[in-house]
Write a protein that holds these residues in place. Structure first.
Motif, PDB file in Angstrom:
ATOM      1  N   MET A  81       0.861  -1.190   0.000  1.00  0.00           N
ATOM      2  CA  MET A  81       0.000   0.000   0.000  1.00  0.00           C
ATOM      3  C   MET A  81       0.892   1.233   0.000  1.00  0.00           C
ATOM      4  O   MET A  81       1.891   1.274   0.726  1.00  0.00           O
ATOM      5  N   THR A  82       0.526   2.211  -0.812  1.00  0.00           N
ATOM      6  CA  THR A  82       1.272   3.462  -0.809  1.00  0.00           C
ATOM      7  C   THR A  82       1.194   4.093   0.586  1.00  0.00           C
ATOM      8  O   THR A  82       0.207   3.913   1.305  1.00  0.00           O
ATOM      9  N   HIS A  83       2.243   4.794   0.955  1.00  0.00           N
ATOM     10  CA  HIS A  83       2.357   5.310   2.323  1.00  0.00           C
ATOM     11  C   HIS A  83       1.148   6.161   2.738  1.00  0.00           C
ATOM     12  O   HIS A  83       0.626   6.005   3.843  1.00  0.00           O
ATOM     13  N   HIS A  84       0.683   7.044   1.852  1.00  0.00           N
ATOM     14  CA  HIS A  84      -0.398   7.964   2.235  1.00  0.00           C
ATOM     15  C   HIS A  84      -1.747   7.266   2.438  1.00  0.00           C
ATOM     16  O   HIS A  84      -2.654   7.839   3.034  1.00  0.00           O
ATOM     17  N   ALA A  85      -1.888   6.023   1.971  1.00  0.00           N
ATOM     18  CA  ALA A  85      -3.167   5.317   2.108  1.00  0.00           C
ATOM     19  C   ALA A  85      -3.150   4.276   3.224  1.00  0.00           C
ATOM     20  O   ALA A  85      -4.150   3.598   3.445  1.00  0.00           O
ATOM     21  N   ARG A  86      -2.048   4.160   3.927  1.00  0.00           N
ATOM     22  CA  ARG A  86      -1.940   3.155   4.994  1.00  0.00           C
ATOM     23  C   ARG A  86      -2.729   3.576   6.229  1.00  0.00           C
ATOM     24  O   ARG A  86      -3.028   4.754   6.427  1.00  0.00           O
ATOM     25  N   GLY A  87      -3.066   2.588   7.046  1.00  0.00           N
ATOM     26  CA  GLY A  87      -3.692   2.854   8.337  1.00  0.00           C
ATOM     27  C   GLY A  87      -5.195   3.021   8.312  1.00  0.00           C
ATOM     28  O   GLY A  87      -5.786   3.381   9.323  1.00  0.00           O
ATOM     29  N   ARG A  88      -5.832   2.743   7.188  1.00  0.00           N
ATOM     30  CA  ARG A  88      -7.289   2.912   7.085  1.00  0.00           C
ATOM     31  C   ARG A  88      -8.025   1.586   6.967  1.00  0.00           C
ATOM     32  O   ARG A  88      -9.238   1.574   6.775  1.00  0.00           O
ATOM     33  N   GLY A  89      -7.293   0.472   7.033  1.00  0.00           N
ATOM     34  CA  GLY A  89      -7.927  -0.839   6.945  1.00  0.00           C
ATOM     35  C   GLY A  89      -8.198  -1.321   5.539  1.00  0.00           C
ATOM     36  O   GLY A  89      -8.758  -2.406   5.356  1.00  0.00           O
ATOM     37  N   LEU A  90      -7.816  -0.541   4.543  1.00  0.00           N
ATOM     38  CA  LEU A  90      -8.095  -0.933   3.154  1.00  0.00           C
ATOM     39  C   LEU A  90      -7.278  -2.138   2.722  1.00  0.00           C
ATOM     40  O   LEU A  90      -7.773  -2.985   1.968  1.00  0.00           O
TER      41      LEU A  90
END
Length: 173
Positions: A81-90
């Motif tokens: 996952m690209t860094h800016h999209a991490r941490g959202r459970g996607l």
């Protein structure tokens, strides 16, 4: 949503690899040309890869893929996952969705994956996707001069599926 990876995703792949230092473990993508080669490898006629782009709108923000071993009806499962999209459970939702697809529609019987023990977020994704930890391979990788252990996971078609909110899968594109 999940959609099939496209050659036009090369700029987003390049941006993803530039987004965090840990992406270097996912492949050698430092330039636009590298991103094009990375995708060409995944798309090659003799490729055993089944790559799915994790997309917001039409923009690729991550990847979930299965490298298929047809002879054994199994697959090596991997994701980033690209860094800016991490941490959202996607990533967990995408991984669970693709694992379900691979074990049902794709017809595989076993999926397996491994992650460095110093990357617990990857282990959390694996568990959310229904994978069961099967062991630890001691000193498997050499990273920056240090031996790193790798936790290994598996998921069988007969394992109970996890509870998850599936992402829509759009084949083609």
């Amino acid at each position: 949503m999940l959609r099939r990876l496209r050659a036009s995703d090369a700029p987003a792949v390049h941006a993803a690899f530039a987004s965090a230092d840990d992406m270097a473990r996912q492949g050698d993508v430092a330039t636009s040309e590298d991103a094009e080669r990375y995708l060409a490898h995944l798309f090659a006629d003799d490729s055993s890869h089944e790559p799915w782009a994790i997309a917001e709108g039409d923009e690729l923000i991550g990847l979930v893929a299965v490298t298929v071993d047809e002879e054994n009806l199994s697959g090596w499962f991997w994701y980033w996952m690209t860094h800016h999209a991490r941490g959202r459970g996607l990533t967990g939702r995408a991984a669970a969705t693709v694992a379900h697809w691979a074990l049902t529609e794709r017809g595989l019987e076993r999926l397996e994956l491994g992650h460095r023990v110093n990357n617990p977020a990857s282990g959390a994704v694996a568990r959310r996707a229904g994978f069961v930890k099967e062991g630890t391979e001691r000193g498997k990788f050499l990273v920056d001069g240090q031996r790193i252990d790798v936790d290994t996971y598996g998921r069988l078609r007969t394992d109970p599926p996890p509870e998850f909110a599936a992402l829509p899968m759009v084949d083609g594109g």
